[in-house]
Write an enzyme that holds these catalytic residues in place. Sequence first.
Site, mmCIF file in Angstrom:
data_model
loop_
_atom_site.group_PDB
_atom_site.id
_atom_site.type_symbol
_atom_site.label_atom_id
_atom_site.label_comp_id
_atom_site.label_asym_id
_atom_site.label_seq_id
_atom_site.Cartn_x
_atom_site.Cartn_y
_atom_site.Cartn_z
ATOM 1 N N SER A 179 0.827 -1.193 0.000
ATOM 2 C CA SER A 179 0.000 0.000 0.000
ATOM 3 C C SER A 179 0.870 1.255 0.000
ATOM 4 O O SER A 179 1.724 1.415 -0.859
ATOM 5 C CB SER A 179 -0.942 -0.031 1.204
ATOM 6 O OG SER A 179 -1.890 0.988 1.128
ATOM 7 N N ASP A 181 -11.724 -3.958 -8.943
ATOM 8 C CA ASP A 181 -11.273 -3.400 -7.672
ATOM 9 C C ASP A 181 -11.953 -2.053 -7.442
ATOM 10 O O ASP A 181 -11.801 -1.129 -8.234
ATOM 11 C CB ASP A 181 -9.754 -3.238 -7.693
ATOM 12 C CG ASP A 181 -9.177 -2.967 -6.319
ATOM 13 O OD1 ASP A 181 -9.896 -2.368 -5.491
ATOM 14 O OD2 ASP A 181 -8.035 -3.337 -6.068
ATOM 15 N N HIS A 189 -9.787 -5.718 -3.600
ATOM 16 C CA HIS A 189 -8.800 -5.088 -2.742
ATOM 17 C C HIS A 189 -8.689 -5.794 -1.402
ATOM 18 O O HIS A 189 -7.712 -5.641 -0.687
ATOM 19 C CB HIS A 189 -9.214 -3.632 -2.519
ATOM 20 C CG HIS A 189 -8.052 -2.713 -2.328
ATOM 21 N ND1 HIS A 189 -7.180 -2.405 -3.332
ATOM 22 C CD2 HIS A 189 -7.618 -2.029 -1.245
ATOM 23 C CE1 HIS A 189 -6.265 -1.565 -2.888
ATOM 24 N NE2 HIS A 189 -6.504 -1.332 -1.613
#
Length: 709
Positions: free
Chosen positions: A590, A626, A672
């Site tokens: 991330s 996503d 995700h």
Amino acid sequence: MFRKFQVGCHEMKVRMCCAGLRNLLQGLTFSAKYYSKHNPPQTVCPYSKIGPKKRHILGCSKSTCTHRTAPPGSILPCRFFSCKQEGAKVPSKRKQNTSIDLLHKNLLKSEQKNWNNISPTYKAMTKRIKEKLEELHNMYTLNSRSPRMRFGENVYFEENGCIFLAKADDGEGNAKILFSVEDLGFSDAFIQRIRISPDQRYMAISLKSENSEEATCIIIKLGNLPVMEKVIPSIFSFEWAANDVLYYTTQKNLKCQNVFMTTFTYQKHTKLVYTEQDARFFVDLYCTKDKHFLTINSNSKTTSEVWLVDCRRPFESPALVQARTTGVLYHVEHRKEQLYILTTYGEPAEYKLMKAPVASSGKENWQLVYAPEKKTKLVDFEMFSDDCIMFLKNAGHLYLNVISFVSHSVQSIKLPTWACEFELESHPEHTTSTCYFQLSSPVHPPKRFAYSFKENNLIEQAVQEVPIIMNCHTTRLLAKSKDETLVPITVFHNKNSKELHRRPLLVHVYGAYGIDLNMSFKEEKLMLIEEGWILAYCHVRGGGEQGLSWHRDGCQHNKLKGLHDLRACIMLLHQLGFSQPKHTALAAASAGGVLAGALCNTDPALIRAMVLQCYPSVFITVYENDERVPLTGILQYVQKLRKAALDHASRASKKGNWIPNIILDVQANGSHCDSSWEHSLHEVARHLAFLNRELEEVCHPQHHSKSCK
């Protein structure tokens, strides 16, 4: 309890790995996935003590669910089923993205064609890695058991999508199955959360598909023949306020702002009881340990507000504990008409334990009970009738403090040095005399421990079928950053490895949003250790490893401090003989990709043998649907990155000049959020195959001729 309320922010998950090819290249892998498990956009999710099953048993027969979702009022059959199923998906309001224009569709086709052409290159190595990971998974993961929830004489637990009931004195061998996910018509979903009503007449469970951000709540009336009472879509959190009164929050567009109450008596009705007007705040529910109050928690990144619902009078309006004050975070527990408040109120602005009477709960009445030492993070907190336990972290070490409300004493117990993560087990009865929890590390599977309040000591549970890994050495280091700040590093390596400076090194970093590096057990980490890799976890500023000030010191205008910390960590590792630049890989998730990418630009010599002014190889995994990371942006990014890499290569053209691999792997399924074991197995195997191929020179000798050439 405390982990449920930590404030965070969630972006795409990016796994970024940089490595060298024959002393010349670096590899970089990205995966647009979730970093922290089950987290909402702004606040860490208060997930159940019985968490979702993160795996499926491998090697069992497949079965396809052919029946539809059972309607409310249906009697559920009690029967066994295969643990690996396909079929109906959890309903979701999410719509397919139909707005990708023709250009992006063409780009997608081009990238898919490129992947189809290059994927055979990794086929043999991917197969070997998958087989090894499956072997480790069967050896370690399947020997662990899911958490148990005890209510009096009854014990409830979940195994592979089945809910079981056993008597505490009879043993689990005589457990009976109540119902299964397949019985509910959701064979493609996993159980995310379980809540049982106080009289054990009802059970509420949330089901979630790995391809969706939203969950569906099913309320089951228990009995000889369980009956499905109600289905609530798009739910986030839920708690029983009374025997037949359920409070729940709904989720829409990754936001959670409404709280409802529903009843299951002959006067069935549903009512909106709370609405959060500020879009920066995320709402969740939690019952205090003694079940006296249900708390409505509204949290932003920096500010909290809590409302109380008296479970003895569940139909009365919620009462405010303390009006939100900008910059003050707080969460509450209850004991003997006193609220115990975890809060950042006062100096220093770190979490501390305070208390106040329920009748006078304003912050002017808050009294300090306990404050951790400087640079010590309060990781989790659990309340019992006469004591509370605090799990703390300092410089990478875990320990627990036991606070006695009777003797007003504090006992500190250091946990085993190899431990990096812990997980509290469910303790529905706050009068219990023992606190159970599990310890693990990236290369140590979970091991069960208990703290006995009566004996006042830590108890290691009976030896399990799979012992703690004995050939892995754990080292704690402190690197001095540019401003003299000491940055913790946790290092793992095989005790039998010789000449560590020649071994491949995989460095992990995150450093954002006050979130700790994920150091839970992973089969692929153990595999890397067995094959001679060194794993290093750099706890840089911006993360949460040493409290809120550690986060604040590495975010926004202080972001460069995190980069300086990472540079110092890698330099110290090399100086101490842990690998060398040409054998070093970098992994980030991330927002950690920001630091990893910055280091590639500012200090390429740390992660490659020679500075060529060329780009590293890149492997990107993305999911078509996503919700958090749109495919459109990834396609544009890949095109720009590929052009930049080629431009650099052409400007620095030399005979035999290397051009980096820029690979995009587009997955039709997945999201995700966390994926199933089967899906993650394929993804991890592809990533490790890519890394090993890019690190051809330092592949494990026994696989070199077969895998690298």
